[in-house]
Design an enzyme around this catalytic site. Sequence first.
Site, PDB file in Angstrom:
ATOM      1  N   GLU A  27      24.148 -14.089 -46.708  1.00 31.20           N
ATOM      2  CA  GLU A  27      25.631 -13.564 -46.499  1.00 31.20           C
ATOM      3  C   GLU A  27      26.027 -13.148 -45.164  1.00 31.20           C
ATOM      4  O   GLU A  27      25.116 -12.271 -44.622  1.00 31.20           O
ATOM      5  CB  GLU A  27      26.000 -12.803 -47.605  1.00 31.20           C
ATOM      6  CG  GLU A  27      27.667 -12.319 -47.496  1.00 31.20           C
ATOM      7  CD  GLU A  27      28.208 -11.685 -48.618  1.00 31.20           C
ATOM      8  OE1 GLU A  27      27.332 -11.471 -49.549  1.00 31.20           O
ATOM      9  OE2 GLU A  27      29.334 -10.942 -48.717  1.00 31.20           O
ATOM     10  N   ASN A  72      31.059 -11.539 -51.146  1.00 35.04           N
ATOM     11  CA  ASN A  72      32.592 -11.075 -50.801  1.00 35.04           C
ATOM     12  C   ASN A  72      32.951 -11.607 -49.368  1.00 35.04           C
ATOM     13  O   ASN A  72      34.239 -11.747 -49.365  1.00 35.04           O
ATOM     14  CB  ASN A  72      32.320  -9.592 -50.950  1.00 35.04           C
ATOM     15  CG  ASN A  72      31.889  -9.054 -52.183  1.00 35.04           C
ATOM     16  OD1 ASN A  72      32.107  -9.927 -53.073  1.00 35.04           O
ATOM     17  ND2 ASN A  72      31.554  -7.991 -52.348  1.00 35.04           N
ATOM     18  N   ASN A 172      33.813 -17.148 -54.806  1.00 37.81           N
ATOM     19  CA  ASN A 172      32.922 -16.230 -55.139  1.00 37.81           C
ATOM     20  C   ASN A 172      33.428 -15.092 -55.981  1.00 37.81           C
ATOM     21  O   ASN A 172      34.386 -14.449 -55.403  1.00 37.81           O
ATOM     22  CB  ASN A 172      32.402 -15.671 -53.818  1.00 37.81           C
ATOM     23  CG  ASN A 172      31.271 -14.490 -53.912  1.00 37.81           C
ATOM     24  OD1 ASN A 172      30.213 -14.836 -54.657  1.00 37.81           O
ATOM     25  ND2 ASN A 172      31.524 -13.388 -53.908  1.00 37.81           N
ATOM     26  N   GLU A 173      32.976 -14.650 -57.072  1.00 34.31           N
ATOM     27  CA  GLU A 173      33.288 -13.595 -57.895  1.00 34.31           C
ATOM     28  C   GLU A 173      34.924 -13.465 -58.044  1.00 34.31           C
ATOM     29  O   GLU A 173      35.464 -12.287 -57.595  1.00 34.31           O
ATOM     30  CB  GLU A 173      32.668 -12.089 -57.324  1.00 34.31           C
ATOM     31  CG  GLU A 173      30.986 -12.477 -57.403  1.00 34.31           C
ATOM     32  CD  GLU A 173      30.446 -10.958 -57.477  1.00 34.31           C
ATOM     33  OE1 GLU A 173      31.015 -10.045 -56.805  1.00 34.31           O
ATOM     34  OE2 GLU A 173      29.174 -11.038 -57.694  1.00 34.31           O
ATOM     35  N   TYR A 257      23.191  -7.995 -60.980  1.00 28.80           N
ATOM     36  CA  TYR A 257      22.103  -6.832 -60.325  1.00 28.80           C
ATOM     37  C   TYR A 257      21.896  -5.877 -61.423  1.00 28.80           C
ATOM     38  O   TYR A 257      22.685  -5.437 -61.983  1.00 28.80           O
ATOM     39  CB  TYR A 257      22.755  -6.412 -59.092  1.00 28.80           C
ATOM     40  CG  TYR A 257      22.960  -7.404 -58.034  1.00 28.80           C
ATOM     41  CD1 TYR A 257      22.259  -7.791 -57.212  1.00 28.80           C
ATOM     42  CD2 TYR A 257      24.555  -7.840 -57.997  1.00 28.80           C
ATOM     43  CE1 TYR A 257      22.522  -8.732 -56.076  1.00 28.80           C
ATOM     44  CE2 TYR A 257      24.753  -8.911 -56.971  1.00 28.80           C
ATOM     45  CZ  TYR A 257      23.718  -9.327 -55.898  1.00 28.80           C
ATOM     46  OH  TYR A 257      24.269 -10.192 -54.963  1.00 28.80           O
ATOM     47  N   GLU A 308      23.355 -15.224 -57.859  1.00 33.11           N
ATOM     48  CA  GLU A 308      23.184 -13.849 -57.260  1.00 33.11           C
ATOM     49  C   GLU A 308      22.493 -13.240 -58.310  1.00 33.11           C
ATOM     50  O   GLU A 308      22.872 -12.742 -59.419  1.00 33.11           O
ATOM     51  CB  GLU A 308      24.339 -13.229 -56.771  1.00 33.11           C
ATOM     52  CG  GLU A 308      25.177 -13.649 -55.763  1.00 33.11           C
ATOM     53  CD  GLU A 308      26.204 -13.015 -55.131  1.00 33.11           C
ATOM     54  OE1 GLU A 308      26.162 -11.613 -55.326  1.00 33.11           O
ATOM     55  OE2 GLU A 308      26.924 -13.374 -54.610  1.00 33.11           O
ATOM     56  N   GLN A 363      19.447 -10.731 -51.777  1.00 35.60           N
ATOM     57  CA  GLN A 363      19.665 -11.927 -50.852  1.00 35.60           C
ATOM     58  C   GLN A 363      18.330 -12.055 -50.042  1.00 35.60           C
ATOM     59  O   GLN A 363      17.351 -11.779 -50.757  1.00 35.60           O
ATOM     60  CB  GLN A 363      20.682 -11.432 -49.786  1.00 35.60           C
ATOM     61  CG  GLN A 363      21.925 -11.016 -50.475  1.00 35.60           C
ATOM     62  CD  GLN A 363      23.121 -11.177 -49.386  1.00 35.60           C
ATOM     63  OE1 GLN A 363      23.114 -11.473 -48.189  1.00 35.60           O
ATOM     64  NE2 GLN A 363      24.241 -10.793 -50.131  1.00 35.60           N
TER      65      GLN A 363
HETATM   66  O1  AHR Z   1      25.097  -9.718 -52.656  1.00 31.54           O
HETATM   67  C1  AHR Z   1      25.943  -8.681 -52.469  1.00 31.54           C
HETATM   68  C2  AHR Z   1      27.313  -8.681 -52.875  1.00 31.54           C
HETATM   69  O2  AHR Z   1      27.255  -8.562 -54.393  1.00 31.54           O
HETATM   70  C3  AHR Z   1      27.990 -10.110 -52.673  1.00 31.54           C
HETATM   71  O3  AHR Z   1      28.743 -10.247 -51.610  1.00 31.54           O
HETATM   72  C4  AHR Z   1      28.952 -10.222 -53.948  1.00 31.54           C
HETATM   73  O4  AHR Z   1      29.276 -11.651 -54.230  1.00 31.54           O
HETATM   74  C5  AHR Z   1      28.291  -9.321 -54.878  1.00 31.54           C
HETATM   75  O5  AHR Z   1      29.197  -8.420 -55.472  1.00 31.54           O
END
Ligand code: AHR
Length: 512
Positions: A27, A72, A172-173, A257, A308, A363
């Site tokens: 990103e 993001n 995205n999200e 995450y 992700e 990432q």
């Molecule tokens: O990977 C970091 C961030 O986590 C990304 O930009 C977003 O998609 C997620 O919230």
Amino acid sequence: MKKTKIFADANLTVGTVDPNLYGSFIEHLGRAVYEGIYEPDHPTADEDGFRTDVIDLVRELHVPIVRYPGGNFLSGYDWRDGIGEKSKRPVRLDLAWFSTETNQFGTDEFMKWCKKADVTPMMAVNMGTGSIQDAARLVEYCNHEGGTEISEMRRSNGSKEPYHVRYWCIGNEMDGPWQIGHLTADEYGKKALEAAKVMRWANGELKEESGKNWSDEPLKLIVSGSSNHEMKTFPEWDRIVLEHTYRAVDYLSMHRYYMYDEDRERPLEDFLGSADDMSEYIGTLRATIEYVRAKVRSKKKLFISFDEWNIWTVTAPRTEPLWKTAPHLLEDVYTFQDALVFAGLMNTLLNNCDVVKLGCLAQLVNVIAPIMTQKGGGTFRQTSFYPFRYIAGTARGETLRTFSDSDTFENMYGTARYINEAINHDRARRTVCASLCNYAQEAREVELELRSFGELRAKSYVELSHPDLLATNGFDHPDDVVPHEKDLPAVRDGKVTLTLPAMSWSFLIFEY
Ligand code: AHR
């Protein structure tokens, strides 16, 4: 010593592992692009400014596909800013990460980098500030031969041939209020459907009901699912979005995450329960997909793109000034215990490979990443690098169903197993591999019973163990946490007995 028996048979499979399960993500965030993969002044930089020391590490990880440019960042990004002569590209505020974006790296640089790193590009279109026309035009820029203003732009920017990009994330999200241009499920579902339609048309794909597809390379479209399963809108978001888009897309995306509070005040068990929680989360989305499939009367199988996933622990406030270019952001340094949880997450992905067909470790470089770089300097492999490298390099073919009598522990997510495993069978290479986590505070004996392979021989055995759960690697101590080779165990009548040290990860390869 407590004993756990694990049984697997070549004829009892979960599904086939799609190599794209081992993808990753770059990103425009922090130092992922600038000082990460792109640093023209670096001693190892090639003629395009790409760090070749980083490309070597990406190859070593066996990453087949990389998602770009966000994240993001995507939701405020105009792809036109990142093309054409570099001196004329605009410098912009990036409102996602409060940084300054110089746009010296954009779509064409990413495509070149993918070619050099030998990875498939996975692009994403902006559904925040971006329109469906912007999305269709980016497809046109990447995939149309020539003869239109947009495709001629690509040709004059140096790429006569189209890029033939197949994998595309639609936003995205979009369920997250932190997202630029955040939408409700209904608003996003409608917009994503329209975006999917025009993106396919720009790719030369006719309407589904025509019964004929004029494109040899139809797009693989990924619609945004929930940002995580703690969102209040989960799993309604996923249901509503899929009801709008089911027929037009190929994957539902999911993100997660796993975090361990920096002060480590929560019981460790809560962190060690992450892999089993990830299975639950996948299970809910699997059921949601099947529910919608029945509701819209579709025969089509839709898959999950877990685009992700990772451990993400650092919660410290930002120390870099706002609007810096390439600030040090989200530069988690992973511990040995992070690597153990990480290996369990990979096991979960493998054990759900029938539905999770694409995955992106988020990432790849510097930002919550397995590879770290110093500006003008060296690199180091994080603790998490190793489970990824071994598993991605070997666990191909089919995942076998495993039957285990592991004892369990309670944690904030529910009940989890002390011994967490994934076993894969690669018919082509005539190998079986086992990834085994021991989350107990004492050594455990594990008996693996691997049936129906005939004569099995152990070919390699590595173990990740360390006296300090919080040990890390770093630029000045790159090899503190690395796997160690073990003596090969004997296999008798398809059975092998191993001793797994307390809090460890082991990876074995057998051949037959
Ligand atoms: O990977 C970091 C961030 O986590 C990304 O930009 C977003 O998609 C997620 O919230």
